[in-house]
Scaffold this motif. Structure first.
Motif, short mmCIF file in Angstrom:
data_model
loop_
_atom_site.label_atom_id
_atom_site.label_comp_id
_atom_site.label_asym_id
_atom_site.label_seq_id
_atom_site.Cartn_x
_atom_site.Cartn_y
_atom_site.Cartn_z
N THR A 187 -9.99 116.78 -16.54
CA THR A 187 -8.99 117.83 -16.98
C THR A 187 -7.55 117.54 -16.59
OG1 THR A 187 -10.81 119.10 -17.09
CG2 THR A 187 -8.51 119.94 -17.62
N ALA A 188 -6.65 117.21 -17.61
CA ALA A 188 -5.24 116.91 -17.36
C ALA A 188 -4.71 118.19 -16.94
CB ALA A 188 -4.62 116.56 -18.76
N VAL A 189 -3.83 117.84 -15.60
CA VAL A 189 -3.13 118.94 -14.86
C VAL A 189 -1.58 118.79 -15.33
CG1 VAL A 189 -2.43 119.88 -12.67
CG2 VAL A 189 -4.62 119.00 -13.12
N GLU A 190 -0.83 119.56 -15.90
CA GLU A 190 0.48 119.58 -16.29
C GLU A 190 1.32 119.38 -14.94
OE1 GLU A 190 4.08 121.98 -18.47
OE2 GLU A 190 1.93 122.81 -18.35
N ALA A 191 1.99 118.32 -14.94
CA ALA A 191 2.86 118.03 -13.77
C ALA A 191 4.45 118.15 -14.14
CB ALA A 191 2.42 116.69 -13.25
N THR A 192 5.06 118.64 -13.10
CA THR A 192 6.59 118.55 -13.39
C THR A 192 7.24 117.58 -12.43
OG1 THR A 192 6.48 120.96 -13.79
CG2 THR A 192 8.87 119.98 -13.43
N ALA A 193 8.15 116.62 -12.80
CA ALA A 193 8.86 115.60 -12.03
C ALA A 193 10.08 116.23 -11.38
CB ALA A 193 9.05 114.28 -13.13
N LEU A 194 10.31 115.99 -10.18
CA LEU A 194 11.41 116.48 -9.33
C LEU A 194 12.27 115.29 -8.83
CD1 LEU A 194 9.64 119.66 -7.73
CD2 LEU A 194 10.96 119.54 -9.78
N THR A 195 13.28 115.32 -8.93
CA THR A 195 14.34 114.48 -8.06
C THR A 195 15.39 115.28 -7.43
OG1 THR A 195 15.65 114.19 -10.08
CG2 THR A 195 14.02 112.41 -9.77
N PHE A 196 15.90 114.44 -6.42
CA PHE A 196 16.97 114.66 -5.57
C PHE A 196 18.22 114.35 -6.36
CE2 PHE A 196 13.84 115.14 -2.30
CZ PHE A 196 14.10 116.34 -1.83
N ALA A 197 19.24 115.54 -6.34
CA ALA A 197 20.74 114.89 -6.67
C ALA A 197 21.75 115.86 -6.01
CB ALA A 197 21.03 115.22 -8.18
N GLN A 198 22.86 115.07 -5.98
CA GLN A 198 23.83 116.14 -5.06
C GLN A 198 24.85 116.89 -5.90
OE1 GLN A 198 27.54 113.68 -3.51
NE2 GLN A 198 26.81 114.40 -1.40
N VAL A 199 24.79 118.32 -5.34
CA VAL A 199 25.77 119.28 -6.02
C VAL A 199 27.14 118.79 -5.86
CG1 VAL A 199 26.22 121.58 -6.47
CG2 VAL A 199 23.83 120.96 -5.56
N ALA A 200 27.94 118.91 -7.34
CA ALA A 200 29.31 118.41 -7.01
C ALA A 200 30.05 119.65 -7.42
CB ALA A 200 29.69 117.31 -8.27
N ALA A 201 29.57 120.53 -8.17
CA ALA A 201 30.43 121.71 -8.50
C ALA A 201 29.58 122.99 -9.03
CB ALA A 201 31.44 121.44 -9.63
N VAL A 202 30.12 124.12 -8.95
CA VAL A 202 29.25 125.18 -9.39
C VAL A 202 30.26 126.14 -10.49
CG1 VAL A 202 28.43 127.38 -8.66
CG2 VAL A 202 28.18 125.40 -7.14
N LYS A 203 29.69 126.46 -11.47
CA LYS A 203 30.33 127.31 -12.65
C LYS A 203 29.39 128.68 -13.27
CE LYS A 203 29.06 124.77 -16.78
NZ LYS A 203 29.58 123.90 -17.90
N GLN A 204 30.15 129.52 -13.42
CA GLN A 204 29.45 130.78 -14.11
C GLN A 204 29.70 130.86 -15.48
OE1 GLN A 204 28.13 134.05 -12.52
NE2 GLN A 204 27.66 134.16 -14.47
N GLY A 205 28.64 130.73 -16.29
CA GLY A 205 28.41 130.77 -17.58
C GLY A 205 27.83 131.81 -18.19
N ALA A 206 27.79 131.94 -19.40
CA ALA A 206 27.16 132.95 -20.23
C ALA A 206 25.76 133.27 -19.72
CB ALA A 206 27.17 132.84 -21.72
N THR A 207 25.04 132.37 -19.41
CA THR A 207 23.75 132.36 -19.43
C THR A 207 23.54 132.57 -17.61
OG1 THR A 207 23.42 130.01 -19.15
CG2 THR A 207 23.14 131.24 -21.11
N GLY A 208 24.54 132.54 -17.02
CA GLY A 208 24.37 132.71 -15.49
C GLY A 208 25.15 131.39 -14.76
N VAL A 209 24.77 131.39 -13.58
CA VAL A 209 25.28 130.22 -12.48
C VAL A 209 24.68 129.12 -12.80
CG1 VAL A 209 25.77 129.66 -9.98
CG2 VAL A 209 25.67 132.08 -10.94
#
Length: 228
Positions: A187-209
């Motif tokens: 039976t197939a199991v749903e998998a989510t791929a995850l990777t590392f990346a460096q955070v360059a900036a942060v911003k506040q938008g209409a949908t949140g941070v």
């Protein structure tokens, strides 16, 4: 002389009148309600006067409407403050590597006589998987490496790639992607791929941070699974 009977104006109607003035201030709403109530009292049928319970009910409804408006104002302030706190918390991640949904890996040319840097990524599973196969493909879609990871448990599972193909040769520097196929007892199991990346900036938008990554990708703060 006939006296107009306005006793049919119920507390619900009074509350509705107050609610319909949501665009005006709370003070204006209260003044309109009081004028309506005084008019109702002045024109009530003397043979069928308003019951004390009915008057109390109308006053209680006005108090409830007023209280809700004040509560909404307070909640709006709390939401605004929470958003500011999230921005400050997210700003502390700038310069760090975060693990989030993604399937892109970038390899660099190895120094002469040395192996390429090991690529670290992860696979997130909603449940246990007895068999997990990871394929790394190049820009043309050709599979250069197949990793038989075996069984994995529920949650985030770390994976590494040594930057070599199935024949043991170092792959050219560039961008690669990986796919995950997980199953448990056929039976197939749903998998989510995850990777590392460096955070360059942060911003506040209409949908949140949101976090702006060095890779050019934008992710929500809630997408972060881990940071290093």
């Amino acid at each position: 002389m006939a006296i107009t009977d306005t006793s049919s104006i119920s507390g619900a109607n009074a509350a509705s009148a107050a609610a319909s003035t949501a665009s005006v201030s709370n003070s204006d709403s209260e003044q309109r309600f009081l004028k309506l109530l005084v008019t109702q009292l002045n024109n009530q049928d003397p043979l069928n006067p308003m019951e004390n319970a009915e008057l109390t009910s109308q006053l209680a409804q006005m108090s409830t409407v007023s209280g809700i408006e004040k509560l909404n104002s307070t909640l709006s302030g709390l939401v605004s403050q929470t958003g500011s706190n999230q921005v400050l918390q997210a700003a502390s991640l700038i310069g760090y590597n975060v693990l989030s949904p993604g399937n892109t890996l970038a390899t660099k040319a190895a120094e002469e006589g040395k192996d390429p840097a090991v690529q670290a990524f992860a696979v997130q599973l909603p449940g246990t998987a007895a068999d997990v196969e990871i394929k790394i493909v190049d820009a043309s879609g050709k599979t250069v490496r197949t990793i038989e990871a075996g069984g994995m448990t529920e949650g985030v599972n770390a994976v590494t790639w040594d930057g070599k193909d199935d024949a043991g040769n170092v792959v050219p520097a560039g961008s690669y992607k990986f796919t995950v196929a997980a199953s448990n007892g056929g039976t197939a199991v749903e998998a989510t791929a995850l990777t590392f990346a460096q955070v360059a900036a942060v911003k506040q938008g209409a949908t949140g941070v949101t976090l702006e990554l060095a890779s050019g990708q934008s992710i929500a703060l809630s997408d972060v699974r881990m940071f290093l």
